[in-house]
Write a protein that holds these residues in place. Structure first.
Motif, mmCIF file in Angstrom:
data_model
loop_
_atom_site.group_PDB
_atom_site.id
_atom_site.type_symbol
_atom_site.label_atom_id
_atom_site.label_comp_id
_atom_site.label_asym_id
_atom_site.label_seq_id
_atom_site.Cartn_x
_atom_site.Cartn_y
_atom_site.Cartn_z
ATOM 1 N N GLU A 1 -4.215 3.724 -5.502
ATOM 2 C CA GLU A 1 -5.271 5.263 -4.186
ATOM 3 C C GLU A 1 -4.706 4.005 -3.032
ATOM 4 O O GLU A 1 -5.840 3.480 -2.593
ATOM 5 N N VAL A 2 -3.902 4.973 -2.068
ATOM 6 C CA VAL A 2 -3.882 4.656 -0.851
ATOM 7 C C VAL A 2 -3.778 6.163 -0.254
ATOM 8 O O VAL A 2 -3.439 7.090 -0.508
ATOM 9 N N TYR A 3 -4.630 6.498 0.739
ATOM 10 C CA TYR A 3 -5.011 7.416 1.965
ATOM 11 C C TYR A 3 -4.788 6.483 3.235
ATOM 12 O O TYR A 3 -4.808 5.392 3.068
ATOM 13 N N VAL A 4 -3.977 6.949 4.529
ATOM 14 C CA VAL A 4 -4.668 6.858 4.987
ATOM 15 C C VAL A 4 -4.490 7.958 6.215
ATOM 16 O O VAL A 4 -5.015 9.286 5.763
ATOM 17 N N GLU A 5 -5.005 7.644 7.899
ATOM 18 C CA GLU A 5 -5.297 8.974 8.590
ATOM 19 C C GLU A 5 -4.344 9.148 9.493
ATOM 20 O O GLU A 5 -4.044 7.921 9.930
ATOM 21 N N ARG A 6 -4.029 10.808 9.908
ATOM 22 C CA ARG A 6 -2.619 10.625 10.604
ATOM 23 C C ARG A 6 -3.717 11.759 11.432
ATOM 24 O O ARG A 6 -3.768 13.222 10.854
ATOM 25 N N ARG A 7 -3.632 11.591 13.048
ATOM 26 C CA ARG A 7 -3.854 12.417 13.558
ATOM 27 C C ARG A 7 -5.029 13.517 13.446
ATOM 28 O O ARG A 7 -5.582 14.290 13.370
ATOM 29 N N GLY A 8 -5.949 11.907 13.162
ATOM 30 C CA GLY A 8 -7.448 12.628 13.163
ATOM 31 C C GLY A 8 -7.511 13.397 10.795
ATOM 32 O O GLY A 8 -8.394 13.826 10.935
ATOM 33 N N ARG A 9 -7.043 13.542 10.361
ATOM 34 C CA ARG A 9 -6.523 14.050 8.909
ATOM 35 C C ARG A 9 -6.114 12.875 8.216
ATOM 36 O O ARG A 9 -5.381 12.143 8.414
ATOM 37 N N LEU A 10 -6.692 12.890 6.595
ATOM 38 C CA LEU A 10 -7.581 12.226 5.504
ATOM 39 C C LEU A 10 -5.351 13.004 4.567
ATOM 40 O O LEU A 10 -5.691 13.865 5.384
ATOM 41 N N GLU A 11 -4.320 12.313 4.179
ATOM 42 C CA GLU A 11 -3.676 11.853 3.368
ATOM 43 C C GLU A 11 -3.865 11.065 1.912
ATOM 44 O O GLU A 11 -3.616 10.078 2.855
ATOM 45 N N ARG A 12 -3.186 11.804 1.193
ATOM 46 C CA ARG A 12 -2.682 10.621 -0.435
ATOM 47 C C ARG A 12 -1.439 10.097 0.243
ATOM 48 O O ARG A 12 -0.472 10.857 0.020
ATOM 49 N N LEU A 13 -1.303 8.944 -0.400
ATOM 50 C CA LEU A 13 0.049 8.909 -0.284
ATOM 51 C C LEU A 13 0.898 7.901 -1.700
ATOM 52 O O LEU A 13 0.303 7.687 -2.445
ATOM 53 N N ASP A 14 1.815 8.450 -1.659
ATOM 54 C CA ASP A 14 2.029 8.382 -2.957
ATOM 55 C C ASP A 14 2.684 6.725 -3.066
ATOM 56 O O ASP A 14 4.188 6.618 -3.521
ATOM 57 N N VAL A 15 1.646 5.121 -3.295
ATOM 58 C CA VAL A 15 2.415 4.051 -3.162
ATOM 59 C C VAL A 15 1.334 3.577 -4.228
ATOM 60 O O VAL A 15 0.171 4.309 -3.580
ATOM 61 N N ARG A 16 1.438 2.315 -4.034
ATOM 62 C CA ARG A 16 0.499 2.083 -5.130
ATOM 63 C C ARG A 16 0.916 0.704 -5.264
ATOM 64 O O ARG A 16 2.076 -0.372 -5.268
ATOM 65 N N PHE A 17 -0.685 -0.135 -5.544
ATOM 66 C CA PHE A 17 -0.116 -1.803 -6.376
ATOM 67 C C PHE A 17 0.372 -1.584 -7.223
ATOM 68 O O PHE A 17 -0.282 -1.395 -8.130
ATOM 69 N N ALA A 18 1.105 -2.604 -7.569
ATOM 70 C CA ALA A 18 1.240 -3.110 -9.334
ATOM 71 C C ALA A 18 0.427 -3.567 -9.736
ATOM 72 O O ALA A 18 -0.257 -3.085 -11.384
ATOM 73 N N SER A 19 -1.201 -3.792 -9.428
ATOM 74 C CA SER A 19 -2.303 -4.468 -10.405
ATOM 75 C C SER A 19 -3.087 -4.803 -8.616
ATOM 76 O O SER A 19 -2.581 -4.658 -8.450
ATOM 77 N N GLU A 20 -4.289 -4.959 -10.489
ATOM 78 C CA GLU A 20 -5.253 -5.334 -9.250
ATOM 79 C C GLU A 20 -4.971 -6.627 -9.000
ATOM 80 O O GLU A 20 -5.965 -7.357 -7.369
ATOM 81 N N GLU A 21 -4.504 -7.436 -9.952
ATOM 82 C CA GLU A 21 -4.059 -9.065 -8.847
ATOM 83 C C GLU A 21 -3.597 -8.674 -7.823
ATOM 84 O O GLU A 21 -4.400 -9.531 -6.872
#
Length: 447
Positions: free
Chosen positions: A107-127
């Motif tokens: 789960e990766v979220y960003v804030e743009r212009r004061g609003r939150l949005e979720r992106l379709d990117v992820r890390f390969a693993s927790e490691e």
């Protein structure tokens, strides 16, 4: 089995740079092809260029069939992981993003212009996420593990970083990166409707006149950005000492000494607190002391510095209103080891703080000055603030865009006297609103 055969084993697999196995394997292949010691001696640009050239050669000669765009993206992704922060690198390069929030590897979220949005990117693993976190915190000589599962750090480019890992973070490592835009000057903030030109002139005059200022506001209201803009009015011939938990300020003057706190080491020793730094700053012959944020017992030391010859100091504090900022200073000052009566603390605050600039963030994400208040000394009994400027918002429309106007009230005699004593153009700074309103009225009459 060749690399191509291993990738194709078990049926068709995605031919995309987002395939975790593809990234991991070619990263290892890249490390086999280069002389790490030789590459480490190159500059940043040359190092990236060398790695991209070697990796591209490997992909062309033995890699899977990829389009030129896919191959270019794969090269950039792998080099970002080797040299930078992997999937976070494109986000850090995006100037429209002000905050990056990673809630576990998926789960990766960003804030743009004061609003939150979720992106379709992820890390390969927790490691991989933990490796990225370790790369960040180790660069500033800090650590994060089960024995020390929370840490504040910063990136070399100045972004503030907060990390929480298991067992405190139940759903996986949490990484929050607060980005700071390039240092804004007052005219730029005026252009962005953070304040109007008259208020900017008044605050600039107050800084030059060495008034003690407190910048207050909630989380994400732009306190650090505004403090940077205010500091632009400090003369270049003054010595400034900044004190911060994580270095974020970017002052433009030539004579700036930056101090940053330090957490304890693995044995629980060696901690240097904000309070230690404020006390030490007093011995460094500062003309101004700028504290990034007061949040504990250092508040009392800062107030005493303001009361004992270090005029023109600036600090930020979390608060909901200008008056609440003074009450919060009182609460924070009680966290020192000195058991002082409440009346004595109020006396210290009334004598130290001259002006409170309170910031807010509107529902449309715009950060602006909500009010500017002069602190009228009332002795030990109470706090009294006199509003000088306030922002009056219009009723919110269906587009949820906040509009309104900055209302300028009568300038208190105490503020007028301080500005005049410092030789500032008090008429231009404080009474310009009358001339501006007269011009506007004349223009309306002409129309």
């Amino acid at each position: 089995m060749s690399l191509r055969d291993r990738l194709a084993d078990g049926g068709p697999r995605p031919r995309t740079h987002e395939e975790p196995d593809l990234v991991a394997r070619y990263r290892a292949r890249l490390l086999e092809e280069i002389n790490v010691e030789e590459v480490s001696r190159l500059g940043t640009v040359q190092r990236r260029a060398r790695l991209e050239r070697v990796l591209l050669s490997v992909l062309v000669s033995e890699g899977p069939v990829l389009s030129p765009r896919e191959r270019s993206t794969l090269v950039r992704r792998i080099v970002d992981e080797v040299l930078g922060l992997g999937v976070l690198e494109p986000l850090l390069a995006d100037e429209t993003i002000t905050e990056i929030m990673v809630n576990g590897p998926s789960e990766v979220y960003v804030e743009r212009r004061g609003r939150l949005e979720r992106l379709d990117v992820r890390f390969a693993s927790e490691e991989q996420l933990l490796q990225t976190i370790d790369r960040i915190v180790s660069s500033v000589n800090r650590r994060v593990d089960e024995s020390s599962p929370m840490v504040d750090a910063r990136l070399p480019t100045g972004e503030r970083v907060n990390v929480v890992v298991p067992p405190l973070a139940i759903d996986g490592p949490s990484l929050t990166i607060r980005r700071f835009p390039r240092p804004f000057r007052m005219p730029e903030l005026v252009a962005r409707d953070s304040l109007d030109a008259v208020t900017a002139r008044l605050l600039t005059a107050c800084v030059r006149a060495r008034l003690n200022l407190i910048v207050s506001g909630g989380t994400g209201t732009g306190k650090t950005t505004f403090l940077n803009a205010l500091s632009g009015a400090i003369p270049d011939d003054e010595r400034i000492v900044t004190v911060e938990d994580a270095a974020e300020l970017s002052l433009q003057q030539p004579h700036v000494v930056r101090l940053e706190s330090r957490p304890p080491n693995i044995e629980g020793r060696g901690a240097v607190t904000i309070r230690d730094l404020v006390r030490n700053a007093l011995r460094m012959r500062p003309d101004r002391i700028v504290v990034g944020e007061v949040r504990g017992g250092e508040t009392l030391d800062m107030l005493q510095a303001m009361n004992t010859g270090h005029e023109g100091s600036i600090a930020t504090v979390h608060a909901n209103t200008a008056t609440d900022a003074l009450r919060r200073l009182e609460t924070l000052a009680t966290m020192s080891e000195l058991d002082l009566p409440a009346a004595t603390l109020r006396d210290q605050i009334n004598g130290a703080v001259d002006l409170v600039v309170h910031l807010s963030r509107s529902v449309d994400g715009v950060r602006r000055v909500a009010e500017v208040c002069w602190v009228a000394s009332q002795g030990r009994d109470e706090f009294a603030t006199i509003p000088v400027v306030r922002f009056d918002a219009d009723p919110l429309g269906p587009d949820r865009v906040v509009t309104g106007r900055f209302v300028h009230l009568a300038v208190p005699d105490g503020l007028r006297a301080r500005l005049a004593l410092a030789g500032e153009s008090v008429v231009a700074a404080a009474d310009a609103v009358a001339a501006d309103e007269g011009d506007a009225a004349a223009a309306d009459g002409t129309a």
